[in-house]
Design a protein around this motif. Structure first.
Motif, PDB file in Angstrom:
ATOM      1  N   ARG A  81       7.894 -14.060  31.752  1.00  0.00           N
ATOM      2  CA  ARG A  81       9.021 -15.121  31.626  1.00  0.00           C
ATOM      3  C   ARG A  81       8.216 -16.506  32.292  1.00  0.00           C
ATOM      4  N   LYS A  82       7.517 -16.463  33.317  1.00  0.00           N
ATOM      5  CA  LYS A  82       6.995 -17.748  33.869  1.00  0.00           C
ATOM      6  C   LYS A  82       6.097 -18.383  32.928  1.00  0.00           C
ATOM      7  N   LYS A  84       6.122 -17.911  29.698  1.00  0.00           N
ATOM      8  CA  LYS A  84       6.988 -18.596  28.762  1.00  0.00           C
ATOM      9  C   LYS A  84       7.629 -20.040  28.904  1.00  0.00           C
ATOM     10  N   ALA A  85       7.884 -19.949  30.361  1.00  0.00           N
ATOM     11  CA  ALA A  85       8.582 -21.158  30.977  1.00  0.00           C
ATOM     12  C   ALA A  85       7.515 -22.404  31.146  1.00  0.00           C
TER      13      ALA A  85
ATOM     14  N   VAL B  29      14.584 -21.618  29.839  1.00  0.00           N
ATOM     15  CA  VAL B  29      14.088 -20.210  29.965  1.00  0.00           C
ATOM     16  C   VAL B  29      14.496 -19.449  31.324  1.00  0.00           C
ATOM     17  N   MET B 231      14.704 -11.824  25.224  1.00  0.00           N
ATOM     18  CA  MET B 231      14.121 -13.313  25.742  1.00  0.00           C
ATOM     19  C   MET B 231      12.578 -13.193  25.947  1.00  0.00           C
ATOM     20  N   LEU B 232      12.093 -12.157  26.393  1.00  0.00           N
ATOM     21  CA  LEU B 232      10.601 -11.888  26.733  1.00  0.00           C
ATOM     22  C   LEU B 232       9.706 -11.612  25.353  1.00  0.00           C
TER      23      LEU B 232
END
Lengths: 394, 326
Positions: A81-82, A84-85, B29, B231-232
């Motif tokens: 997630r991080k 991706k961000a 995100v 999402m991931l």
């Protein structure tokens, strides 16, 4: 009036082009590191190595290098997630490291989608095998190389070894280690007299060690890692097993393990290691000197591998005089260079860095020449599966 | 906490929240993650805050939802609605199973049974490597398109489009859960939480009510797990780990028990704080731990209740007359 307008437009465009030029020269390298969670110690050391490489790079080839640490929290989901961000928010393209293989695999997918570069040092065979991709490079020997480079020389040194007992963590990594060991033992006609599987939360190994002694094994082959391996070796020492059989820990943490175990326990035990600070290669000597000068400490494996991976990326940018991921990728593929373990080579077909893996043997305290001279290098070797046997399809 | 705020006001407030969130935090995100975990925290709050059931089995529902959605999306050419429907069925089935066994005991025994189910789920996922990817998790989970008859497919490949999808599901879920807790069914649940024996004595079938709220909790938690995996584009094993139950519980308690909005605040504060603090200091969990201790000691209704109290006081000072109880 028209002249004034032209002058304003010219000045504006010059300012804009200068600004964009300056921005293009700022390169941020993102370190994916487990700063918190179960593997926080590894991450903390790893980021030191990354920072050291970035700080030492200055603004080579006109580029100013910065770093940003992404705390993976020892959790693959969080890391993904991080990353991706960071990609969507900061247009991040250059990533280094991970502790867990699952993190490396997930991050590798994200970076590949973004068209970036990701160099990591995780152990899962899939990284340069079935899950390989254009973005992902690996600097560390996978299980195949580790088992071959440590077990074969021990068997060569001790032809009396006819019976082997293994202790294996019950998950993918352990299974891969065991399978590789079985192949070598079978080739040599050596009997695997028993194996104990244990969970990743195991603390008590005395039962498994008693079984190993009962089988009258000649070699105790320890296939776990980290604190599991520390506990195994401490308990083996208290059982007096060193006097009864040879002991080999294939996947040690190098210097950290020796410091935790102390020479009393480590003496005579064989350790496989991805890195050892006493290697005589010029690149390693320079790195150790830099670490001692800047950080006042002898580098361990996490520091070394994050340093080497970051340096590899920066050197590639310097060589290509570009921060373009495609140009860096092409430069890295097939590159041979002076690395921390000696001459290292990047296989273009699966992006595996073919580096040396060490076999060390713990020294007596009285033989140590300095506080970090815990072991002798018995051998160093490179063992890698041919790329076409890894299952990698770029 | 019974809420009498008009339904439309709620809907408008939620819509304003999902519009403003990514603008305020500058990350679609992270905003998506906040909405996803807010839904999971609401699932936990339904059990603990409204029904007095402390469940450590939330990771089973979250991970179950993540795996269900991932397996379906990877292996079949299906529509998003099918994935959501299948995820809800899996979540409800798992929750009814856990509820059926756990509600036979109360107190610490109930907690231990839910914990055991959570652990069973973890090891089942770990061992079923062919289906779950084991330790490596399931990679390359595609975000399936919404396929509707006579209309072009709607894709969610970009961060903003996926945020919009999550926002829609979030608003619908929150509104539905608000309806549930404000309904006569919700009143019975609160009666059970306050005095289970009395509720049974006046004729309510307490076990059925508990299983039903487990089903609601399982459904919304599984949906959040599915959205997290989409999402991931990845379903890690950590989705079904006990740590997920702890995180969800942490958010739920931090925001405030017995309040749907409390769960949203809890999830937002936890994720924003962890994102911000982890960049500043590797031992950021110490600060979050300290924050929870402060909330437990000095803001026992959670952050949401404290916010409401502060708002009330501000209104009193400004002389604004109260129209609704919040």
């Amino acid at each position: 009036m028209i002249k004034l307008k032209k002058a304003i437009i010219l000045a504006s465009s010059m300012f804009l082009s200068l600004t964009s030029y300056a921005q293009a020269k700022d390169v941020t390298i993102y370190g994916v590191s487990s700063e918190s969670g179960a593997f926080a110690n590894f991450g903390k050391q790893g980021s030191k190595g990354l920072k050291l490489a970035v700080d030492a790079a200055d603004d080579a080839a006109g580029m100013k290098f910065n770093y940003s640490i992404i705390d993976s929290e020892s959790n693959a989901g969080k890391a993904a997630r991080k990353v991706k961000a960071a990609i969507s928010k900061s247009d991040a393209r250059y990533f280094i490291g991970s502790t867990l293989s699952s993190t490396a695999l997930a991050v590798g997918k994200e970076v590949d989608k973004a068209g970036g570069i990701y160099i990591n040092g995780s152990g899962a065979d899939e990284i340069t095998g079935t899950q390989c991709n254009k973005a992902m490079f690996r600097w560390s020997a996978p299980t195949y190389g580790a088992v071959n480079a440590s077990l074969i020389p021990v068997l060569d040194l001790h032809p009396e070894i006819k019976r082997v007992y293994t202790i294996t963590p019950d998950y993918v990594f352990g299974e891969a280690m065991l399978n590789n060991a079985k192949i070598i033992l079978k080739k040599r006609g050596i009997e695997l007299v028993g194996n104990s599987y244990h969970s990743l939360k195991e603390k008590e190994f005395s039962g498994y060690l008693s079984q190993a002694m009962a089988t009258k094994a000649d070699l105790l082959l320890v296939l776990n890692f980290g604190s599991l391996a520390t506990n195994t070796l401490l308990q083996a020492d208290s059982f007096g097993m060193k006097d009864k059989m040879q002991i080999l820990l294939v996947w040690s943490s190098g210097l950290d393990h020796f410091r935790t175990l102390t020479p009393k326990v480590a003496e005579g035990i064989y350790f496989g290691s991805q890195y050892w600070h006493e290697d005589e290669s010029p690149a390693n000597k320079a790195f150790v000197a830099l670490s001692r000068e800047k950080l006042k400490e002898t580098p361990n494996y996490p520091m070394a591998h994050y340093y080497q991976m970051t340096k590899l990326l920066i050197d590639s940018m310097n060589a290509t005089k570009s921060a373009d991921p495609d140009a860096i990728r092409k430069h890295l593929e097939g590159l041979e260079y002076d690395g921390l373990t000696g001459r290292e080579f990047i296989n273009a077909e699966n992006h595996q860095v073919e580096k040396y893996f060490y076999l060390l043997q713990g020294k007596k305290a009285s033989e140590m020449k300095d506080p970090d001279n815990y072991a002798n290098i018995i051998s160093k070797a490179k063992y890698f599966l041919p790329a076409n046997e890894t299952g990698c399809k770029m | 906490m019974q809420n009498t705020t008009p339904f439309k006001t709620y809907a408008m407030g939620l819509i304003a929240f999902v519009i403003l969130l990514p603008l305020l935090i500058h990350s679609q995100v992270l905003a998506t993650e906040i909405l996803i975990f807010a839904m999971a925290a609401i699932g936990c709050n339904l059990l603990l805050g409204y029904s007095g059931l402390l469940s450590f089995g939330q990771s089973l529902f979250f991970g179950g939802g993540a795996y269900a959605a991932s397996i379906l999306s990877i292996n079949f050419d299906v529509s998003l609605l099918t994935v959501i429907g299948f995820t809800l069925i899996v979540g409800i089935a798992l929750a009814v199973l856990v509820g059926f066994f756990s509600i036979r005991r109360q107190g610490i025994y109930f907690v231990m049974i839910t914990l055991a189910f959570g652990q069973l789920g973890y090891y089942a996922a770990f061992l079923a490597e062919d289906f779950t990817g084991g330790e490596d998790g399931l990679l390359d989970v595609p975000r399936v398109a919404l396929k509707l008859p006579f209309l072009p497919d709607v894709h969610f490949d970009t961060d903003i489009s996926f945020y919009i999808l999550t926002s829609v599901l979030f608003v619908l879920s929150v509104m539905l859960m608000q309806l549930v807790v404000n309904s006569p069914f919700g009143s019975v649940l609160q009666a059970i939480r306050q005095n289970e024996n009395r509720a049974e004595a006046i004729g309510y079938r307490v076990k059925l009510y508990k299983i039903a709220i487990f089903a609601f909790s399982g459904a919304i938690t599984a949906l959040s797990g599915a959205l997290y995996a989409l999402m991931l584009n990845f379903a890690p094993l950590s989705n079904i780990d006990i740590e997920i139950s702890e995180t969800i519980l942490f958010m739920c308690v931090l925001g405030g028990l017995g309040s749907i909005f409390g769960s949203i605040v809890g999830a937002a504060v936890f994720l924003l704080a962890s994102d911000f603090l982890s960049e500043l200091w590797p031992r950021w969990m110490l600060i979050l731990g300290f924050l929870v201790i402060l909330v437990m000691l000095y803001a026992r209704g959670g952050l949401w209740a404290s916010l409401m109290i502060m708002l009330e006081r501000a209104k009193e000072i400004l002389g604004i007359k109260e129209k609704h109880n919040v």
